[in-house]
Design a protein around this motif. Structure first.
Motif, mmCIF file in Angstrom:
data_model
loop_
_atom_site.group_PDB
_atom_site.id
_atom_site.type_symbol
_atom_site.label_atom_id
_atom_site.label_comp_id
_atom_site.label_asym_id
_atom_site.label_seq_id
_atom_site.Cartn_x
_atom_site.Cartn_y
_atom_site.Cartn_z
ATOM 1 N N ARG A 138 0.829 -1.199 0.000
ATOM 2 C CA ARG A 138 0.000 0.000 0.000
ATOM 3 C C ARG A 138 0.871 1.260 0.000
ATOM 4 O O ARG A 138 1.870 1.336 0.684
ATOM 5 C CB ARG A 138 -0.907 -0.007 1.224
ATOM 6 N N VAL A 172 -14.376 -2.952 -0.304
ATOM 7 C CA VAL A 172 -13.424 -4.007 0.055
ATOM 8 C C VAL A 172 -13.477 -4.286 1.559
ATOM 9 O O VAL A 172 -13.525 -5.443 1.989
ATOM 10 C CB VAL A 172 -11.987 -3.607 -0.383
ATOM 11 N N GLN A 176 -14.506 -7.825 3.435
ATOM 12 C CA GLN A 176 -13.673 -8.527 4.413
ATOM 13 C C GLN A 176 -14.401 -8.686 5.748
ATOM 14 O O GLN A 176 -14.338 -9.745 6.377
ATOM 15 C CB GLN A 176 -12.342 -7.785 4.583
ATOM 16 N N TYR A 184 -13.093 -12.656 0.154
ATOM 17 C CA TYR A 184 -12.414 -11.550 -0.525
ATOM 18 C C TYR A 184 -11.427 -12.088 -1.559
ATOM 19 O O TYR A 184 -11.345 -11.604 -2.699
ATOM 20 C CB TYR A 184 -11.690 -10.645 0.494
ATOM 21 N N PRO A 207 -4.420 -5.063 -5.889
ATOM 22 C CA PRO A 207 -4.438 -4.901 -4.434
ATOM 23 C C PRO A 207 -3.132 -5.422 -3.828
ATOM 24 O O PRO A 207 -2.605 -6.444 -4.277
ATOM 25 C CB PRO A 207 -5.623 -5.780 -3.994
ATOM 26 N N GLY A 208 -2.649 -4.710 -2.799
ATOM 27 C CA GLY A 208 -1.331 -5.037 -2.226
ATOM 28 C C GLY A 208 -1.209 -6.455 -1.704
ATOM 29 O O GLY A 208 -0.127 -7.040 -1.719
ATOM 30 N N GLY A 209 -2.353 -7.034 -1.261
ATOM 31 C CA GLY A 209 -2.288 -8.358 -0.655
ATOM 32 C C GLY A 209 -2.454 -9.491 -1.654
ATOM 33 O O GLY A 209 -2.450 -10.660 -1.271
ATOM 34 N N ARG A 247 -5.262 1.334 6.966
ATOM 35 C CA ARG A 247 -5.282 -0.112 6.706
ATOM 36 C C ARG A 247 -4.001 -0.509 5.982
ATOM 37 O O ARG A 247 -3.521 0.244 5.149
ATOM 38 C CB ARG A 247 -6.456 -0.498 5.802
ATOM 39 N N ARG A 266 6.355 -10.267 2.330
ATOM 40 C CA ARG A 266 5.869 -10.302 0.941
ATOM 41 C C ARG A 266 6.951 -10.046 -0.100
ATOM 42 O O ARG A 266 6.722 -10.294 -1.286
ATOM 43 C CB ARG A 266 4.786 -9.241 0.748
#
Ligand SMILES: Nc1ncnc2c1ncn2[C@@H]1O[C@H](COP(=O)(O)OP(=O)(O)OP(=O)(O)O)[C@@H](O)[C@H]1O
Ligand SMILES: O=C(O)C1=C[C@@H](O)[C@@H](O)[C@H](O)C1
Ligand SMILES: [Mg+2]
Length: 303
Positions: A138, A172, A176, A184, A207-209, A247, A266
């Motif tokens: 993010r 989003v 979740q 999600y 999305p970052g995840g 977040r 990550r």
């Protein structure tokens, strides 16, 4: 069922054995049989008593992790095999695991790419895809730089989080909170599948995840030209804070530590991107120049 009623043997009492421990015991027995070892020989090699081993093999008694490791090592098997990991569940899986074991990262990467092509999870066309996916934590700049890049290339810009929200009909964070992380991830997979199907040319802000779901990330790697937008932890934090959104570090007193841990966890996945651009080394407009040149060169377009 409680796990403290496991020291039982045979007959009706056997019904009280935990199914997982029964299966674990069966796997130990079948692996031992495959190795051609008697129980006595295995007990000796693993330095455990025959009684202990018999308990393990009959699913009677909740074996300790260390004892399991000793038995696995004596069987020249991995603990994963005894625990029943999916990658150990057939002879083909075991042979594939053996081929890949002890290979270096570069070889594993080549194997992954070849497998993705063979299994159809990668684009059929060789070379660079005109679907450009920006990945990163993010505040990396995926949305900001992604829009700029799309404008420059004349490609549509696709913000995957917005696509996910369209499918779900809510935000989003609501997905979740209401449906959970697994739901999600399913929406996220669908958004990637649809984007690569619909757009032959596009810039995707992801999305970052996303990298935490191996199947979705494989899909992205197989169909897109991928760029990891890197930044120092301080920049990730500063940029996200400047947007008034904390977040996924909300409600944590050690927000910076959390962020660093997420980035560390990550990075090995983000690093699978074909290209990387460090956004902390220069201001936004100069970063865009670097990104633009990187992508244009990759796509064989004039810089
Ligand atoms: N060198 C830089 N590169 C990228 N963004 C920068 C840079 N310097 C400052 N910024 C600012 O950092 C912010 C990056 O936020 P942006 O929303 O684009 O990130 P993101 O990766 O899309 O985050 P998220 O995962 O939350 O969607 C923007 O406000 C941008 O103007
Ligand atoms: O970095 C993350 O863990 C996340 C980033 C968001 O884009 C979403 O993918 C989700 O809220 C999780
Ligand atoms: Mg964004």
């Amino acid at each position: 069922m409680s796990s403290n009623i496991l020291h039982v043997s045979g007959g009706a009492a056997a019904d009280q054995r935990h199914p997982f421990l029964v299966q674990l015991g069966e796997r130990v027995r079948s692996t031992r049989a495959r190795r051609g070892m008697t129980r006595k020989a295995l007990a000796l090699a693993a330095d455990v008593s025959e009684r202990h081993l018999a308990n393990l093999e009959y699913g009677e008694g909740n074996v300790s992790i260390l004892l399991l490791m000793q038995v696995a090592s004596a069987l020249q098997a991995s603990a994963a095999e005894l625990l029943g990991d999916v990658t150990t569940q057939s002879s083909e899986w075991l042979l594939i695991r053996e081929l890949l074991t002890n290979q270096d990262e570069a070889t594993l990467r080549r194997a992954r790419i070849a497998l993705a092509e063979m299994l159809g999870t990668a684009s059929k066309q060789r070379g660079q895809s005109c679907c450009v996916a920006l990945i990163g934590l993010r505040g990396a700049g995926k949305s900001t730089l992604g829009q700029m890049l799309a404008d420059d290339l004349g490609y549509p810009f696709v913000e995957l989080s917005r696509e996910i929200e369209k499918f779900a009909g809510c935000s989003v964070s609501e997905i979740q909170a209401l449906y959970g992380q697994n739901a999600y991830r399913r929406y996220e997979r669908r958004a990637v599948e649809e984007a690569i199907q619909i757009y032959p040319e596009a810039v995707l802000a992801t999305p970052g995840g996303l990298v935490s779901d191996a199947a979705t990330f494989n899909l992205l790697l197989g169909h897109c030209t991928t760029v990891w937008l890197q930044a120092d932890p301080e920049d990730h934090m500063g940029r996200v804070r400047a947007q008034g959104d904390l977040r996924p570090m909300a409600a944590s007193a050690e927000a910076m530590d959390d962020l660093k841990n997420i980035l560390k966890g990550r990075s090995a996945f983000y690093a699978k991107a074909q290209y990387r651009v460090n956004t902390s080394e220069q201001p936004l407009d100069e970063t865009f120049v670097v990104l633009r040149a990187t992508v244009r060169e990759a796509l064989g377009l004039p810089v």
